[in-house]
Design an enzyme around this catalytic site. Structure first.
Site, PDB file in Angstrom:
ATOM      1  N   THR A   1     -26.906 -25.863 -89.277  1.00 29.45           N
ATOM      2  CA  THR A   1     -27.428 -26.876 -89.738  1.00 29.45           C
ATOM      3  C   THR A   1     -26.753 -28.345 -89.328  1.00 29.45           C
ATOM      4  O   THR A   1     -25.525 -27.701 -88.805  1.00 29.45           O
ATOM      5  CB  THR A   1     -27.239 -26.953 -91.190  1.00 29.45           C
ATOM      6  OG1 THR A   1     -27.422 -28.588 -91.883  1.00 29.45           O
ATOM      7  CG2 THR A   1     -25.570 -26.727 -91.773  1.00 29.45           C
TER       8      THR A   1
ATOM      9  N   TYR B   1     -20.435 -26.229 -98.517  1.00 25.69           N
ATOM     10  CA  TYR B   1     -21.816 -25.881 -97.733  1.00 25.69           C
ATOM     11  C   TYR B   1     -21.581 -26.296 -96.264  1.00 25.69           C
ATOM     12  O   TYR B   1     -21.671 -25.065 -95.654  1.00 25.69           O
ATOM     13  CB  TYR B   1     -23.069 -26.510 -98.289  1.00 25.69           C
ATOM     14  CG  TYR B   1     -24.061 -26.324 -97.551  1.00 25.69           C
ATOM     15  CD1 TYR B   1     -25.029 -25.130 -97.607  1.00 25.69           C
ATOM     16  CD2 TYR B   1     -24.589 -27.223 -96.440  1.00 25.69           C
ATOM     17  CE1 TYR B   1     -26.072 -24.898 -96.689  1.00 25.69           C
ATOM     18  CE2 TYR B   1     -25.767 -27.145 -95.780  1.00 25.69           C
ATOM     19  CZ  TYR B   1     -26.301 -25.817 -95.747  1.00 25.69           C
ATOM     20  OH  TYR B   1     -27.521 -25.471 -94.810  1.00 25.69           O
TER      21      TYR B   1
HETATM   22  N1  LIG Z   1     -35.296 -25.711 -94.225  1.00 25.81           N
HETATM   23  C1  LIG Z   1     -34.321 -26.577 -93.520  1.00 25.81           C
HETATM   24  O1  LIG Z   1     -34.803 -27.800 -93.453  1.00 25.81           O
HETATM   25  C2  LIG Z   1     -33.289 -26.165 -92.856  1.00 25.81           C
HETATM   26  C3  LIG Z   1     -32.375 -27.228 -92.271  1.00 25.81           C
HETATM   27  C4  LIG Z   1     -31.135 -26.629 -91.664  1.00 25.81           C
HETATM   28  C5  LIG Z   1     -30.730 -25.328 -91.746  1.00 25.81           C
HETATM   29  N2  LIG Z   1     -31.559 -24.343 -92.631  1.00 25.81           N
HETATM   30  C6  LIG Z   1     -31.183 -22.925 -92.501  1.00 25.81           C
HETATM   31  O2  LIG Z   1     -32.165 -22.141 -92.461  1.00 25.81           O
HETATM   32  C7  LIG Z   1     -32.017 -21.005 -93.066  1.00 25.81           C
HETATM   33  C8  LIG Z   1     -33.503 -20.727 -93.947  1.00 25.81           C
HETATM   34  O3  LIG Z   1     -33.746 -21.836 -94.447  1.00 25.81           O
HETATM   35  P1  LIG Z   1     -34.947 -21.947 -95.743  1.00 25.81           P
HETATM   36  O4  LIG Z   1     -35.542 -23.206 -95.685  1.00 25.81           O
HETATM   37  O5  LIG Z   1     -36.119 -20.947 -95.363  1.00 25.81           O
HETATM   38  O6  LIG Z   1     -34.379 -21.931 -97.011  1.00 25.81           O
HETATM   39  P2  LIG Z   1     -34.969 -20.740 -98.190  1.00 25.81           P
HETATM   40  O7  LIG Z   1     -33.930 -20.969 -99.388  1.00 25.81           O
HETATM   41  O8  LIG Z   1     -36.271 -20.712 -98.456  1.00 25.81           O
HETATM   42  O9  LIG Z   1     -34.652 -19.380 -97.482  1.00 25.81           O
HETATM   43  C9  LIG Z   1     -33.328 -18.868 -97.744  1.00 25.81           C
HETATM   44  C10 LIG Z   1     -33.669 -17.255 -98.224  1.00 25.81           C
HETATM   45  O10 LIG Z   1     -32.382 -16.540 -98.366  1.00 25.81           O
HETATM   46  C11 LIG Z   1     -32.430 -15.816 -99.498  1.00 25.81           C
HETATM   47  N3  LIG Z   1     -30.846 -15.590-100.098  1.00 25.81           N
HETATM   48  C12 LIG Z   1     -30.156 -16.539-100.504  1.00 25.81           C
HETATM   49  N4  LIG Z   1     -28.865 -15.662-100.722  1.00 25.81           N
HETATM   50  C13 LIG Z   1     -29.155 -14.534-100.251  1.00 25.81           C
HETATM   51  C14 LIG Z   1     -28.262 -13.324-100.128  1.00 25.81           C
HETATM   52  N5  LIG Z   1     -26.893 -13.588-100.893  1.00 25.81           N
HETATM   53  N6  LIG Z   1     -28.685 -12.067 -99.760  1.00 25.81           N
HETATM   54  C15 LIG Z   1     -29.613 -12.008 -99.437  1.00 25.81           C
HETATM   55  N7  LIG Z   1     -31.006 -13.059 -99.305  1.00 25.81           N
HETATM   56  C16 LIG Z   1     -30.579 -14.182 -99.949  1.00 25.81           C
HETATM   57  C17 LIG Z   1     -33.207 -16.674-100.622  1.00 25.81           C
HETATM   58  O11 LIG Z   1     -33.785 -15.835-101.469  1.00 25.81           O
HETATM   59  C18 LIG Z   1     -34.445 -17.250 -99.731  1.00 25.81           C
HETATM   60  O12 LIG Z   1     -35.465 -16.382 -99.569  1.00 25.81           O
HETATM   61  C19 LIG Z   1     -30.858 -21.092 -94.064  1.00 25.81           C
HETATM   62  O13 LIG Z   1     -30.044 -20.367 -93.434  1.00 25.81           O
HETATM   63  C20 LIG Z   1     -30.707 -22.733 -93.953  1.00 25.81           C
HETATM   64  O14 LIG Z   1     -29.224 -22.812 -94.189  1.00 25.81           O
HETATM   65  C21 LIG Z   1     -32.567 -24.798 -93.160  1.00 25.81           C
END
Ligand SMILES: NC(=O)c1ccc[n+]([C@@H]2O[C@H](COP(=O)([O-])OP(=O)(O)OC[C@H]3O[C@@H](n4cnc5c(N)ncnc54)[C@H](O)[C@@H]3O)[C@@H](O)[C@H]2O)c1
Length: 390
Positions: free
Chosen positions: A155, A198
Site C-alpha cells: 500500500t 496496519y
Molecule cells: N483496494 C484498494 O484500494 C487497495 C489499496 C492498496 C492495497 N490494497 C491491498 O490489496 C489487497 C486486496 O484488497 P481488496 O480491496 O481486494 O480487499 P478485500 O477485503 O476485498 O479482499 C481481501 C480478501 O482477503 C480475505 N481475507 C482476510 N483475512 C484473511 C485471512 N486471514 N485468510 C484468508 N483470507 C483472508 C477477505 O475475506 C477478502 O476476501 C489487500 O492486500 C489490500 O491490502 C488494496
C-alpha cells in the site's frame, strides 16, 4: 457455493474451515492452478475472472472474513464453474498455505486485514494476518522445488502521512507546491515511514517479499497501491471509499467526510490493475525484487469533494453529507508516480476517472436490489475508532 464438494476440518486457530473443490472433468484438468489468496475479495475476484475467462485454472484461498465477498465467490462459481478451486482456510494456517502453494504455477497474495481502523483495535490480529500470513506464504514458496512467481499487494501507506509536503488549497482540492511531485507524483525512492499498526504490518510484509527475492532468490515483486475501484467492490467506511460513497448515495444514506474533503488521491480502475498484474508475471524475471508504485497517476486524480460532484451528476438528487474531524495520518495528497513500472513494461492506465466512476456506478445500480437486501456491514470498531482509511 452450490457446486463442488465440501470437507470440514479444523484449522490452526481451532476454527473449522470448508474446502470447496470444483467438480472433476474441467477442460484444463492437468494444468497447474494459479493461486490467489484473498481471491474472493474485490481485487482477487476481478483478477480471477480475467484468468478464468482466458481458460486458466484458478485456486482461491480466502477465509471470507470480508463482508460481502461471498457474493463474489458465487459470481465466479456461477460464471466459471469447473475451473475454480476454492479453499476457505486462513493464511495464518501454515500447513494449509503450504498445501495450496505446492502445485501452483503463479501466486498472487492479496489476503489481508485491510483497515487501519481495525488494526488500531487489534494490532496483534492485524500483524498475524498481514505480516505472519505473508511470511507463511513466502516460506511455503521457498520450500517448493520450483518456486512459483509471486505478486504481493502492498500500500502507499508505507510512505506515511507525507507531513513534510506543502500544499496550496483550491476550492475543491489540495495541490503540492513541489512542481516535480505535482507533475509526476510520489516515486519509490520516497523513504519508508510506516504509520499505524496496519502500515507496519503491510510494510513488514512488503519488506519480507523484497528480501525473500534477494536472499532466497524466489521470483517476487511488490505493488504499492493507491486506491483501486471498480465492480465487485463492497466498500465501507474503513476501506474502498469510492465504492462506499456510491453505495451510500444509491441507498440514500448520509456520507461522512473526515477532514475538509479536499484530500486528493490517484484512483485506478480495477481492469487497469489486472492488466498490470498480468504484465508483472509476464516480465517477472526482469522485475523480481522490486517494489512499484501503482495507481492512476497524475492523469487520474480526484478529491473527495470532486467525487461527490461526479456521483451527484450520475445519480441526481441531493446527497446527504456531513463533516467530521480529520482521521489520524490521513494524507492530504497522495498520487503515485508509476513511471518505474510503466518504463519497464509499457503499462499505462486506460480507463479515465469519469469513465471508471460511471462503470462502477452502473454495476452498483444493477446490483443495488442485492445491496439493499443485504447491507454491507461496517465493522463495529469503525464506529468508535475512526482513524484512517486505505
Ligand atoms: N483496494 C484498494 O484500494 C487497495 C489499496 C492498496 C492495497 N490494497 C491491498 O490489496 C489487497 C486486496 O484488497 P481488496 O480491496 O481486494 O480487499 P478485500 O477485503 O476485498 O479482499 C481481501 C480478501 O482477503 C480475505 N481475507 C482476510 N483475512 C484473511 C485471512 N486471514 N485468510 C484468508 N483470507 C483472508 C477477505 O475475506 C477478502 O476476501 C489487500 O492486500 C489490500 O491490502 C488494496
Amino acid at each position: 457455493m452450490t457446486r463442488g464438494k465440501t470437507n470440514a476440518a479444523a484449522n490452526g486457530n481451532g476454527r473449522h474451515f470448508k474446502t470447496l473443490t470444483a467438480t472433476p472433468g474441467h477442460k484444463n484438468g492437468k494444468s497447474k492452478p494459479i493461486l490467489i489468496t484473498g481471491g474472493a475479495g474485490f481485487v482477487g475476484s476481478n483478477l480471477a475472472h480475467r484468468l478464468l475467462s482466458a481458460g486458466h485454472r484458478v485456486r482461491l484461498l480466502d477465509n471470507l472474513s470480508r463482508s460481502g465477498v461471498e457474493r463474489n465467490l458465487r459470481w465466479l462459481i456461477e460464471t466459471h464453474g469447473d475451473l475454480v478451486d476454492i479453499e476457505v482456510p486462513d493464511v495464518r494456517n501454515l500447513s494449509v498455505v503450504k498445501q495450496a502453494v505446492k502445485d501452483a504455477s503463479q501466486v498472487f497474495h492479496f489476503a489481508a486485514q485491510v483497515a487501519v481502523t481495525s488494526s488500531l483495535v487489534d494490532p496483534i490480529e492485524d500483524f498475524e494476518i498481514n505480516a505472519r500470513g505473508t511470511l507463511n506464504l513466502l516460506e511455503s514458496i521457498r520450500n517448493t522445488d520450483n518456486p512459483p512467481p509471486l505478486v504481493f499487494t502492498s500500500t502507499n501507506k508505507v510512505y506515511g502521512n507525507l507531513a513534510d509536503l506543502k500544499f496550496t488549497k483550491g476550492p475543491t482540492r489540495y495541490a503540492p507546491l513541489d512542481a516535480a511531485i505535482c507533475e509526476r507524483g510520489i516515486a519509490e525512492d520516497r523513504p519508508l515511514d510506516f504509520h499505524s499498526p496496519y502500515g507496519c504490518s503491510k510494510g513488514a510484509a512488503d519488506q519480507y517479499v523484497i528480501d525473500y527475492a534477494r536472499t532466497y532468490r524466489i521470483p517476487a515483486l511488490v505493488f504499492r497501491m493507491s486506491c483501486i475501484y471498480g465492480p465487485h467492490q463492497y466498500g465501507n467506511e474503513d476501506q474502498g471509499w469510492v465504492a462506499h460513497f456510491m453505495i451510500r448515495s444509491i441507498t440514500g444514506k448520509p456520507i461522512t467526510i473526515y477532514g475538509d474533503g479536499k484530500q486528493v488521491r490517484d484512483i485506478l480502475f480495477i481492469e487497469d490493475l489486472v492488466d498490470a498484474f498480468l504484465l508483472a508475471q509476464q516480465h517477472m524475471s526482469r522485475l523480481s525484487g522490486n517494489a512499484f508504485n501503482i495507481g492512476g497517476g497524475p492523469a487520474n486524480t480526484i478529491s473527495l469533494l470532486e467525487l461527490l460532484d461526479l456521483i451527484a451528476e450520475l445519480h441526481g438528487g441531493e446527497l446527504s453529507i456531513h463533516f467530521e474531524n480529520w482521521r489520524a495520518a490521513d494524507q492530504r495528497y497522495y498520487v503515485a508516480n508509476t513511471g518505474k513500472f510503466s518504463g519497464l513494461t509499457g503499462w499505462k492506465p486506460k480507463v479515465s476517472v469519469p469513465q471508471g466512476v460511471k462503470r462502477l456506478y452502473e454495476w452498483l445500480m444493477a446490483s443495488s436490489p442485492q445491496l439493499a437486501a443485504t447491507p454491507v456491514a461496517v465493522p463495529a470498531v469503525s464506529r468508535t475508532l475512526e482513524a484512517g482509511k486505505l
